[in-house]
Design an enzyme around this catalytic site. Structure first.
Site, mmCIF file in Angstrom:
data_model
loop_
_atom_site.group_PDB
_atom_site.id
_atom_site.type_symbol
_atom_site.label_atom_id
_atom_site.label_comp_id
_atom_site.label_asym_id
_atom_site.label_seq_id
_atom_site.Cartn_x
_atom_site.Cartn_y
_atom_site.Cartn_z
ATOM 1 N N ASP A 190 0.754 -1.083 -0.094
ATOM 2 C CA ASP A 190 -0.142 0.077 0.080
ATOM 3 C C ASP A 190 0.842 1.220 0.048
ATOM 4 O OD1 ASP A 190 -2.707 -0.642 -0.480
ATOM 5 O OD2 ASP A 190 -3.095 0.119 1.632
ATOM 6 N N ASP A 212 -12.650 -8.146 8.897
ATOM 7 C CA ASP A 212 -12.779 -9.411 8.999
ATOM 8 C C ASP A 212 -14.162 -9.789 9.796
ATOM 9 O OD1 ASP A 212 -12.016 -7.949 11.206
ATOM 10 O OD2 ASP A 212 -10.283 -9.788 11.425
#
Length: 764
Positions: free
Chosen positions: A153, A480
């Protein structure tokens, strides 16, 4: 004649025997009975405490306002504890264990794409990231059926250079692991000799010694090259922190160089693909979930595997067997294996845990206890890393018998949902439905760079269902937790918990600085609480999840509301202390309160013993008690504040990345490291000072002339405060007894003393 015909046709009419099951499940019935019995006893004791509190409220309704308010606050604290405790019991209701039989798998196995994410080369050192990448490439799986994708990233040239050099090293490392059945594919751990269980070839150790030395030299060269690149101004100087949020998309399918100093005679090596998605300050990037969705698209265009393994950059493969173990569950067609199995979750385990785990980094409560219980309901939650998941389930498909078939959708509908990449849409249409084993291999001619850059661009998701109906969801920093029940469980999918012993499938790194641990917990608590109290997304308001399993909804709700432990902890850390100074008893029935408190401690101790396979581990029990209180007054308290700000629109969603580069010497020695601690620690230190001062002043009052008449009624409060003082001793030591650089910062100590003095002066 008919009898003869029947006899003749009888052998042909017999069906072939079913294939042996690939997995097995065992319900731990003695533990089920014990858990439910302890829950019933504790519920009865807490009910008695609340009943006495209610009677005290009714009898004191005409009394003073301060007396009535004390009982109301304590009743609120007890009810909150009861609510959270009741939700937590879902993870103890039906614990099961599972076994996999990889030797029964057929030769044909489906493709697997491994997705690895990293965001900051300073906090996540490139050498550690490359160890994760190389260990994934060395999994015991056909090289042509495995691909590894690395998301950077930060778009750092250092990480890209490290990835290229790691691939060159993998050309020697992967064949070495295959030839000699090396169990631990993690180079750093293998060459350091930390893995005592790795046979590294068994009886052939002497035969492989020479090759091991050669491969180790290549690994030492990899480390030296990465260290040299970190110091090379032409590489590190070309990347600045400002470019983390402003750089172009870049995708590279890394291939071998002709002059690489490795053998090239082995079977096909897994592909390695480096992905730096485009980032612009004007576009939201959605943190880890956004990076994973970009990897899903790139991998869909390149290899399009049926299954995906997600790994954090610090969660290296410690066993080569995890892929085959996961396939045993995902491909098992025999009962009780469900057809609607979406993912296989492995536990998060860590290599740098200290013997005295003072920060409870082991996460025993989750991976050593609760996930076994949730596996007996409909499966454990998606846990961020270390899980194998169906790609079509991530894309938003529904399970059998009403499976979603993307091939039946027209191109316009697919582009509306998945974006305007023709190659991505083609991969959806050509590989949807049917046997999950049959997926196309990595093409010999790679996709055009333009098509890869397109799906990694920041504007690609605009107007699509990415982050809402497709891929990992964006409404929470704990992608998640949120994705698990919204994308899978509420749609009818289930999951399985695979806990391999004695060798953990994956090993990660824990933060070894208290501030990093608390920041990490604050992020988790804030993200889950935002989901928990949401009218649209709360597990207790999700009708499909409630219809599928009330127990699973309760389990999700427990973690969604876990930050609320801060409320009763604040009450118990202030009211007993201030009431003791005034000689006011706080517990209407001390015997019932003491019994409920003892029941809670014993239930916790029983959980620890079960997790330790029957061993009485008082050290773990005490560390968990201590950190539970500390976390409630820090990470969970600030998590509540942060969630409230986010829900009110006063604060944007943020992702606090914890450092993986600390040395952790104090943590390994069992000493609290307060380096860098900020105001996050202030409530805990203030209340620790208040508690200690109240103990000394209250004891003096109780033992002074004329004070013994209150001693009997106040002893339960004094005992509770002494227990709290024992739990908070590391804080008091860090403030007043330590003079090293890692003590509690002096400004925090001074401010804590001042705030405690104000509380004593105003309310004491």
């Amino acid at each position: 004649m008919e009898d003869g015909e029947k006899k003749a046709t009888k052998p042909d009419s017999q069906a072939p025997p079913p294939p042996p099951p690939l997995s097995a499940v065992h319900v731990n019935r003695p533990l089920v009975a014990a858990n439910r019995a302890m829950a019933a006893v504790h519920a009865a004791l807490v009910a008695a405490v609340i009943a006495h509190r209610a009677m005290a409220l009714l009898s004191d309704s005409a009394g003073s306002a301060s007396s009535w308010s004390r009982h109301v606050v304590m009743a609120l604290a007890d009810l909150t504890l009861l609510f959270l405790w009741a939700l937590s019991q879902s993870g103890l209701w039906r614990p099961v264990t599972r076994a996999a039989f990889p030797d029964r798998l057929l030769a044909a196995v489906p493709r697997v794409d491994v997705l690895v994410v990293t965001a900051d080369p300073d906090k996540e050192p490139p050498l550690g990231v490359m160890n994760t990448v190389v260990s994934a490439m060395a999994l015991d799986y056909p090289g042509g059926a495995l691909s590894v994708y690395l998301s950077d990233d930060a778009g750092s040239p250092l990480t890209l250079l490290a990835a290229r050099k790691a691939y060159a090293f993998a050309r020697a490392w992967v064949p070495f692991c295959r030839r000699h059945s090396v169990q631990c594919p993690w180079p750093d751990r293998y060459f350091a000799g930390d893995d005592a269980h790795d046979g590294g070839g068994g009886d052939r150790r002497e035969e492989i010694a020479e090759e091991r030395t050669r491969v180790k030299k290549l690994y030492d060269k990899l480390k030296a090259d990465i260290e040299a690149a970190k110091k090379d101004e032409s590489i590190s100087g070309s990347w600045t922190k400002a470019k983390r949020q402003d750089h172009d998309a870049y995708v590279e399918i890394i291939t071998a160089k002709e002059d690489a100093d490795v053998d090239d005679e082995e079977e096909e090596l897994p592909a390695l693909v480096y992905v730096a998605r485009e980032k612009r300050r004007a576009w939201p990037h959605h943190f880890k979930a956004g990076a994973l969705n970009a990897l899903l698209r790139v991998s869909g265009v390149v290899s399009n595997a049926a299954y995906v393994l997600v790994l954090d950059c610090d969660m290296a493969c410690n066993s080569r067997a995890s892929a085959m173990d996961a396939m045993c569950f995902l491909l098992d067609g025999s009962p009780p294996a469900p057809e609607n199995l979406a993912f296989v979750q492995f536990p998060q385990m860590f290599h740098n845990l200290s013997h005295n785990d003072i920060y409870t980094n082991e996460l025993r409560y989750i991976f050593g206890t609760r996930w076994f219980g949730m596996d007996g309901v409909r499966g454990p939650f998606l846990s961020g890393t270390g899980f194998y998941v169906r790609r079509d389930a991530l894309y938003g498909a529904t399970p059998p018998p009403r499976s979603t078939d993307f091939s039946s959708m027209d191109a316009g509908e697919l582009k509306t949902r998945f974006g305007h990449s023709d190659r991505l849409v083609a991969s959806l249409r050509s590989n949807s439905g049917g046997d999950q084993r049959h997926r196309r291999r990595l093409p010999h001619v790679p996709p055009e760079p333009e098509s890869l850059a397109l799906v990694a661009s920041c504007a690609y998701e605009a107007g699509t269902a990415w982050g809402t109906g497709v891929g990992f969801m964006y409404q929470s920093v704990v992608e998640d937790y949120f994705t698990g029940y919204q994308r899978f469980f509420s749609r009818g999918w289930t999951s399985t918990y695979c806990y391999p012993e004695p060798r953990p499938a994956f090993l990660g790194s824990v933060p070894t600085n208290l501030n990093d641990v608390l920041v990490q917990n604050k992020r988790w608590m804030s993200g889950m609480l935002v989901v928990g109290v949401s009218r649209r997304h709360s597990p207790l308001a999700c009708r499909p999840l409630l219809r599928a399993s009330l127990l699973q909804a309760m389990g999700y709700a427990y973690f969604g509301f876990a930050a609320l432990y801060a409320v009763p902890m604040l009450c118990y850390a202030t009211l007993p202390q201030l009431c003791l100074l005034r000689g006011v008893p706080l517990f209407p029935c001390p015997a019932a309160a003491a019994a409920a408190f003892a029941s809670s401690l014993l239930q916790h101790l029983a959980e620890v013993c079960v997790a330790r396979r029957g061993r009485l581990d008082l050290r773990m029990w005490w560390n968990e008690q201590r950190f539970w209180v500390l976390n409630a007054l820090t990470g969970q308290l600030f998590g509540c504040v942060s969630a409230a700000q986010e829900l009110l629109g006063a604060r944007a969603m943020d992702f606090d990345l914890t450092s993986k580069a600390a040395d952790g010497r104090l943590y390994q020695d069992g000493v609290f490291d307060f380096t860098g601690c900020s105001t996050l620690l202030l409530p805990a230190t203030t209340l620790s000072v208040l508690n200690a001062a109240a103990i000394m002043a209250g004891t003096w009052k109780m033992t002074s002339w004329g004070g013994f008449q209150f001693a009997g009624e106040l002893l339960p409060q004094l005992f509770l405060m002494c227990y709290g003082a024992a739990l908070s001793y590391p804080l008091l030591e860090g403030m007043f007894l330590r003079w090293d650089a890692a003590r509690v910062p002096p400004r925090i100590t001074a401010l804590s003393v001042a705030l405690a003095a104000v509380l004593l002066a105003v309310f004491g």
